[in-house]
Scaffold this motif. Structure first.
Motif, PDB file in Angstrom:
ATOM      1  N   UNK A  92      10.495   6.629  33.272  1.00  0.00           N
ATOM      2  CA  UNK A  92       9.133   6.102  33.223  1.00  0.00           C
ATOM      3  C   UNK A  92       9.167   4.579  33.200  1.00  0.00           C
ATOM      4  N   UNK A  93       8.138   3.939  33.722  1.00  0.00           N
ATOM      5  CA  UNK A  93       8.056   2.480  33.678  1.00  0.00           C
ATOM      6  C   UNK A  93       7.658   2.095  32.255  1.00  0.00           C
ATOM      7  N   UNK A  94       8.547   1.388  31.543  1.00  0.00           N
ATOM      8  CA  UNK A  94       8.272   1.038  30.147  1.00  0.00           C
ATOM      9  C   UNK A  94       7.535  -0.295  30.047  1.00  0.00           C
ATOM     10  N   UNK A  95       7.350  -0.745  28.818  1.00  0.00           N
ATOM     11  CA  UNK A  95       6.570  -1.960  28.577  1.00  0.00           C
ATOM     12  C   UNK A  95       7.250  -3.209  29.134  1.00  0.00           C
ATOM     13  N   UNK A 102       8.775  -3.221  32.064  1.00  0.00           N
ATOM     14  CA  UNK A 102       8.832  -3.087  33.510  1.00  0.00           C
ATOM     15  C   UNK A 102      10.102  -2.442  34.009  1.00  0.00           C
ATOM     16  N   UNK A 103      10.903  -1.891  33.090  1.00  0.00           N
ATOM     17  CA  UNK A 103      12.138  -1.213  33.469  1.00  0.00           C
ATOM     18  C   UNK A 103      11.892   0.289  33.559  1.00  0.00           C
ATOM     19  N   UNK A 104      12.767   0.968  34.303  1.00  0.00           N
ATOM     20  CA  UNK A 104      12.713   2.421  34.423  1.00  0.00           C
ATOM     21  C   UNK A 104      13.600   3.011  33.339  1.00  0.00           C
ATOM     22  N   UNK A 105      12.965   3.661  32.339  1.00  0.00           N
ATOM     23  CA  UNK A 105      13.687   4.166  31.176  1.00  0.00           C
ATOM     24  C   UNK A 105      13.614   5.680  31.140  1.00  0.00           C
ATOM     25  N   UNK A 106      14.781   6.304  30.894  1.00  0.00           N
ATOM     26  CA  UNK A 106      14.867   7.756  30.868  1.00  0.00           C
ATOM     27  C   UNK A 106      14.204   8.281  29.584  1.00  0.00           C
ATOM     28  N   UNK A 107      13.066   8.987  29.741  1.00  0.00           N
ATOM     29  CA  UNK A 107      12.328   9.471  28.569  1.00  0.00           C
ATOM     30  C   UNK A 107      12.485  10.966  28.359  1.00  0.00           C
ATOM     31  N   UNK A 108      12.929  11.682  29.374  1.00  0.00           N
ATOM     32  CA  UNK A 108      13.093  13.131  29.238  1.00  0.00           C
ATOM     33  C   UNK A 108      14.113  13.611  30.244  1.00  0.00           C
ATOM     34  N   UNK A 109      14.881  14.613  29.854  1.00  0.00           N
ATOM     35  CA  UNK A 109      15.871  15.202  30.747  1.00  0.00           C
ATOM     36  C   UNK A 109      16.241  16.591  30.270  1.00  0.00           C
ATOM     37  N   UNK A 110      16.572  17.455  31.201  1.00  0.00           N
ATOM     38  CA  UNK A 110      16.942  18.814  30.839  1.00  0.00           C
ATOM     39  C   UNK A 110      17.888  19.365  31.901  1.00  0.00           C
ATOM     40  N   UNK A 111      18.875  20.112  31.443  1.00  0.00           N
ATOM     41  CA  UNK A 111      19.819  20.748  32.361  1.00  0.00           C
ATOM     42  C   UNK A 111      19.685  22.265  32.247  1.00  0.00           C
ATOM     43  N   UNK A 112      20.382  22.969  33.128  1.00  0.00           N
ATOM     44  CA  UNK A 112      20.346  24.435  33.087  1.00  0.00           C
ATOM     45  C   UNK A 112      20.839  24.943  31.745  1.00  0.00           C
ATOM     46  N   UNK A 113      21.851  24.300  31.184  1.00  0.00           N
ATOM     47  CA  UNK A 113      22.423  24.737  29.905  1.00  0.00           C
ATOM     48  C   UNK A 113      21.459  24.481  28.747  1.00  0.00           C
ATOM     49  N   UNK A 114      20.578  23.497  28.883  1.00  0.00           N
ATOM     50  CA  UNK A 114      19.646  23.148  27.803  1.00  0.00           C
ATOM     51  C   UNK A 114      18.305  23.867  27.930  1.00  0.00           C
ATOM     52  N   UNK A 115      18.151  24.709  28.927  1.00  0.00           N
ATOM     53  CA  UNK A 115      16.846  25.281  29.230  1.00  0.00           C
ATOM     54  C   UNK A 115      16.277  26.082  28.067  1.00  0.00           C
ATOM     55  N   UNK A 116      17.123  26.772  27.324  1.00  0.00           N
ATOM     56  CA  UNK A 116      16.638  27.591  26.211  1.00  0.00           C
ATOM     57  C   UNK A 116      16.496  26.843  24.911  1.00  0.00           C
ATOM     58  N   UNK A 130      -0.674   3.762  41.199  1.00  0.00           N
ATOM     59  CA  UNK A 130       0.111   2.966  40.255  1.00  0.00           C
ATOM     60  C   UNK A 130       1.341   3.776  39.868  1.00  0.00           C
ATOM     61  N   UNK A 131       2.507   3.131  39.925  1.00  0.00           N
ATOM     62  CA  UNK A 131       3.754   3.844  39.652  1.00  0.00           C
ATOM     63  C   UNK A 131       3.834   4.283  38.191  1.00  0.00           C
ATOM     64  N   UNK A 132       4.045   5.584  37.970  1.00  0.00           N
ATOM     65  CA  UNK A 132       4.284   6.113  36.626  1.00  0.00           C
ATOM     66  C   UNK A 132       5.762   6.093  36.319  1.00  0.00           C
ATOM     67  N   UNK A 133       6.553   6.571  37.249  1.00  0.00           N
ATOM     68  CA  UNK A 133       7.990   6.641  37.044  1.00  0.00           C
ATOM     69  C   UNK A 133       8.659   7.352  38.200  1.00  0.00           C
ATOM     70  N   UNK A 134       9.884   7.828  37.965  1.00  0.00           N
ATOM     71  CA  UNK A 134      10.671   8.471  39.018  1.00  0.00           C
ATOM     72  C   UNK A 134      11.202   9.807  38.497  1.00  0.00           C
ATOM     73  N   UNK A 135      10.942  10.876  39.273  1.00  0.00           N
ATOM     74  CA  UNK A 135      11.505  12.197  38.993  1.00  0.00           C
ATOM     75  C   UNK A 135      12.860  12.287  39.671  1.00  0.00           C
ATOM     76  N   UNK A 136      13.871  12.622  38.880  1.00  0.00           N
ATOM     77  CA  UNK A 136      15.241  12.627  39.399  1.00  0.00           C
ATOM     78  C   UNK A 136      15.845  14.021  39.214  1.00  0.00           C
TER      79      UNK A 136
END
Length: 399
Positions: free
Chosen positions: A69-72, A74-88, A152-158
């Protein structure tokens, strides 16, 4: 293999291809449906994004999804992430968030250009910044910019997968749809949050304004009911409260006494010593009167040097006793001015209304009762002042 066998094999392969396509379509629709059903009113935006990522990875063969997400700053900061192993997992793993400048790396390029970036082989693509552990580096990545309604840019889905050349055009088309819905979801939540904050702010401002208005109203109402010089209540307050006394008398047959009191020769004091000294005298008399009345009684400055009191639940004999006590209290007061001691006296007219005495079928109104007490006061003045006279009784020396 004869021609018939070959055609049969091709048909079987085509059948398998159609079946895979249908499965992919169902999975894509399931992911989009689950995303659309996420409640945008969750308290935490990070929790909402994590739910969106979970719905994507649950129905698509992706190893990991994350959102920058674009933080205060102006940088792109990783705010959430999930993998197949973390799904549950109910609780997300808390790692030190990655941060990128806009234009830096694949994620930064997606943010800078506003266009989906596809890294088919991260081991060879120069846009992908290599990490220290090559074995943990993904093989394929797609970075998709996510925007608000007004672009307006919110962020980047990766999204990533350990295999190179893994993602197909199908994945790209799905993510283009998915990022639009995700952008709408985040935008809607932010707009609702802003609206609720504005409502809360306006509500707080309105409540504060109402409280201030009520305070001013109470203040001015109090001022309108008080005499500013003596601190006593005034004529307006008297007429407001005496109606309650009369109503109580009529219903419960209680007795009360009305006193009209006037400072003798007050004009002489004003003319001789000035109005400032006259104000001191009025204040001193008012304070003395306060000491002689109860909390349930009514005491007001009626105007000029005239004061009015109502002794509630009081028969006439007790009312005369109270009046005499007041007269003696005022007579004992003294002031010093220009080396001269000043004393004064008080004349009192008293009107009594006993609860068990039926004087007439119609109870006199308050103005009539004041007239009666004034008539008694006039008798006290005419007979030498410094007296208490009860209306209806013959004038007698009570000084």
């Amino acid at each position: 293999m004869n021609q018939h066998s070959a055609d049969s094999q091709d048909a079987k392969l085509a059948g398998f291809g159609m079946q895979d396509l249908l499965i992919d379509l169902v999975n894509a629709l399931s992911a989009v449906k689950q995303l659309s059903e996420i409640d945008y009113q969750v308290d935490d935006e990070k929790a909402l994004i994590r739910q969106a990522l979970a719905s994507l990875i649950q129905y698509q063969d992706m190893e990991r999804c994350s959102f920058f997400i674009v933080d205060s700053e102006g940088l792109l900061s990783n705010v959430a992430g999930i993998s197949v192993r973390e799904l549950g997992n109910t609780e997300p793993n808390v790692d030190r968030p990655l941060r990128f400048k806009v234009g830096e790396g694949l994620i930064g390029a997606a943010a800078a250009t506003g266009v989906l970036q596809h890294c088919q082989n991260c081991h060879e693509d120069k846009r992908f910044e290599k990490t220290g552990n090559v074995n943990q580096s993904p093989g394929s990545i797609i970075s998709v910019p996510v925007f608000t309604f007004n672009r307006t840019l919110i962020g980047v889905l990766n999204v990533s997968h350990p295999q190179a050349n893994y993602f197909s055009d199908w994945h790209i088309r799905l993510l283009e749809v998915y990022k639009n819905i995700l952008g709408q979801l985040i935008t809607t939540r932010r707009l609702v949050q802003q609206m609720e904050q504005q409502i809360a702010l306006r509500t707080a401002e309105l409540e504060s304004l109402v409280a201030e208005t009520n305070q001013l109203k109470d203040h001015f109402a109090s001022m309108s009911m008080h005499d500013q010089l003596t601190g006593l209540h005034n004529r307006r307050y008297f007429y407001d409260q005496v109606e309650v006394v009369i109503a109580h008398h009529k219903r419960y047959k209680t007795s009360f006494c009305l006193l009209v009191m006037d400072i003798d020769h007050f004009k002489v004091i004003n003319d001789r010593f000035g109005h400032l000294f006259g104000d001191q005298v009025l204040t001193g008399v008012a304070n003395a009167l306060k000491r002689q009345v109860r909390n349930t009684d009514i005491l007001v400055r009626f105007g000029g040097e005239e004061f009015v009191a109502i002794f509630t639940n009081t028969r006439c004999d007790s009312g005369k006793t109270f009046a005499e006590r007041i007269r003696q209290e005022i007579k004992a007061l003294e002031w010093s001015i220009d080396k001269e001691v000043v004393n004064l006296t008080l004349s009192i007219g008293l009107y009594c209304l006993n609860g068990d005495l039926v004087q007439s079928e119609q109870t006199p109104d308050i103005d009539q009762m004041i007239n009666y007490a004034d008539a008694a006061l006039y008798q006290a003045k005419a007979s030498g002042r410094d007296k208490t006279i009860v209306f209806g009784e013959a004038c007698s020396d009570q000084g």
